[in-house]
Design an enzyme around this catalytic site. Structure first.
Site, PDB file in Angstrom:
ATOM      1  N   ARG A  98     -19.742  -0.645  -9.547  1.00  0.00           N
ATOM      2  CA  ARG A  98     -18.314  -0.607  -9.876  1.00  0.00           C
ATOM      3  C   ARG A  98     -17.856   0.834 -10.121  1.00  0.00           C
ATOM      4  NH1 ARG A  98     -15.208  -1.400 -14.639  1.00  0.00           N
ATOM      5  NH2 ARG A  98     -17.065  -1.942 -15.817  1.00  0.00           N
ATOM      6  N   TYR A 151       6.651  -2.283   1.747  1.00  0.00           N
ATOM      7  CA  TYR A 151       5.854  -3.473   1.995  1.00  0.00           C
ATOM      8  C   TYR A 151       6.104  -4.512   0.901  1.00  0.00           C
ATOM      9  CZ  TYR A 151       1.629  -6.351   1.899  1.00  0.00           C
ATOM     10  OH  TYR A 151       0.754  -7.404   1.839  1.00  0.00           O
ATOM     11  N   ASP A 223       2.506   5.970   1.288  1.00  0.00           N
ATOM     12  CA  ASP A 223       1.700   4.951   1.950  1.00  0.00           C
ATOM     13  C   ASP A 223       1.694   5.283   3.443  1.00  0.00           C
ATOM     14  OD1 ASP A 223       0.713   2.693   3.244  1.00  0.00           O
ATOM     15  OD2 ASP A 223       1.593   1.300   1.810  1.00  0.00           O
ATOM     16  N   LYS A 248      -6.041  -2.264   7.846  1.00  0.00           N
ATOM     17  CA  LYS A 248      -5.305  -2.104   9.094  1.00  0.00           C
ATOM     18  C   LYS A 248      -6.004  -1.096  10.012  1.00  0.00           C
ATOM     19  CE  LYS A 248      -2.245  -4.766   6.979  1.00  0.00           C
ATOM     20  NZ  LYS A 248      -2.564  -4.735   5.552  1.00  0.00           N
TER      21      LYS A 248
END
Length: 432
Positions: A98, A151, A223, A248
């Site tokens: 983590r 988005y 972004d 993506k």
């Protein structure tokens, strides 16, 4: 502690053990994190070279050419681990997955080199990257400026979660510089915009917005999902931090969900700490797949760029198409983008078919090559309609207010042969 050990836990020379005051501390973070086995490349090399070689873990035991999968949740503790805990450098030593894992570091090093960044962070999704960044770089009582048409997940985070977390948000038209500056208040800490918007491909003037942010002592987060670092590097235009849905283009094969944050080590360390608290860890196998996908990013983007331009050129002026939204077209309203892009405009094309949403549904059903599915950026072409997917929660009037009119189709061009995609679209148009 030796100077070599200090470097291993992420600090350059100058850490003073006997410092009495904060201004005595001269430590500086190294780029990374990376181990001595992670390949660091010159970011001035071509994107194709950086994509292949940046961050590769050169295994000292086996000599493996590809990065191994470090499929483990924890690592043995040693003196270096304890020093990292003591000195607040746990991001630089493998302790617990983590916190960090060599598989994650390989992806991060590659992404950082591609964006021209000092550091990068890989997270479990694009929204994890966005949420961790926004929370890390703002605090209670602050103010954020963003766009109406970000988005949908980002919009919901800004509208639903930020107010309850003590952050006020103002939504503006990201292409209106006067509106952007007018929205800034004394307590504004963050401006958040997209390099290319969904689905109409609007392009904010990032250089000018970066100047506005700096004048008001605010940070600019961009972004860059729709363009990728092959086509645009927002940090070069003045942005402070870049985020991606790596699901993506960065991965490119529709088989991984991940996010990336890139910027200075100072900012990315803060985002890393926030991601730790959110639990947005990317597990090692996903990192392996993402790094493998990144190696072909430059090659894939050339095909995406070309296919989208070919489709846009065919659609523009077609008798059954009312409007086409693509930066390659002469009537595209944001011509400044041509001065900023490095390679092209990505694989997205938006266009309005005559006959409204019913006609658009018929058109999509007649297509044979693309999959009717959400998302974008994979090797396969995808097609969807904003009115019944990404923007279905908006009323018709709300969609119209941001330029989404009936019949709008969002086409994500994959890497298939351009002539096949054009012929398929031409045949489908004849059915409406």
């Amino acid at each position: 502690m030796s100077e070599q050990d200090r470097t291993a836990v992420g600090f350059r020379a100058g850490l003073e053990d006997d410092a009495q005051w904060l201004n005595d501390l001269k430590r500086r973070r190294n780029p990374g994190p990376r181990s001595v086995h992670h390949r660091a490349v010159d970011p001035s090399l071509g994107a194709a070279t950086v994509a292949v070689h940046g961050g590769t873990y050169e295994d000292p035991v086996t000599g493996a050419v590809g990065t191994p999968v470090f499929q483990t949740s924890t690592f043995l503790l040693d003196d270096l681990s304890y020093s990292a805990f003591e000195r607040g450098a746990t991001r630089d030593v493998p302790i617990y997955t983590r916190y960090g894992n060599p598989s994650q570091w390989s992806v991060q090093e590659k992404a950082a080199a591609l964006e021209g960044a000092e550091s990068a962070l890989v997270t479990s999704s694009g929204m994890s990257a966005i949420a961790s960044t926004i929370y890390a770089l703002t605090n209670n009582g602050s103010h954020i400026v963003t766009a109406y048409d970000v988005y949908g997940g980002t919009y919901n985070l800004m509208r639903e979660d930020m107010p309850s977390a003590g952050r006020e948000v103002t939504f503006v038209d990201s292409t209106d510089l006067a509106a952007v500056e007018a929205a800034i208040r004394p307590e504004t800490q963050l401006l958040f915009f997209e390099s290319l918007t969904n689905p109409l491909l609007k392009a904010p003037q990032l250089r000018a917005i970066a100047d506005i942010a700096k004048r008001h002592d605010a940070l600019l987060v961009v972004d860059n999902t729709f363009l990728s670092p092959v086509n645009l590097r927002p940090l070069d235009l003045g942005a402070d931090v870049v985020v991606h849905s790596a699901t993506k283009y960065l991965n490119g094969h529709s088989d991984v969900t991940a996010g990336v944050v890139a910027g200075s080590r100072k900012f990315v360390d803060r985002v890393w700490a926030q991601a730790l608290r959110f639990g947005g860890t990317t597990e090692p196998l996903a990192c392996y797949l993402l790094e493998r996908g990144l190696k072909t990013l430059a090659l894939r983007m050339r095909a995406h760029n070309d296919n989208a331009e070919r489709l846009a050129a065919f659609l523009d002026g077609h008798e059954k198409v009312l409007a086409v939204h693509h930066p390659s077209l002469d009537h595209y309203p944001h011509q400044h983008l041509r001065e900023d892009v490095l390679g092209g405009y990505g694989g997205m094309v938006a266009f309005e078919v005559a006959g409204g949403d019913d006609a658009a549904l018929k058109f999509c059903s007649a297509l044979r090559i693309p999959y009717l599915a959400t998302s974008l950026g994979g090797v396969e072409s995808l097609v969807s309609l904003p009115f019944n997917t990404s923007h279905c929660s908006l009323t018709t009037a709300q969609r119209a207010s941001i330029g989404i009119r009936p019949g709008l189709v969002r086409y994500s061009a994959g890497v298939e042969r351009a002539e096949d995609l054009v012929a398929d679209v031409a045949r489908a148009l004849e059915t409406i």
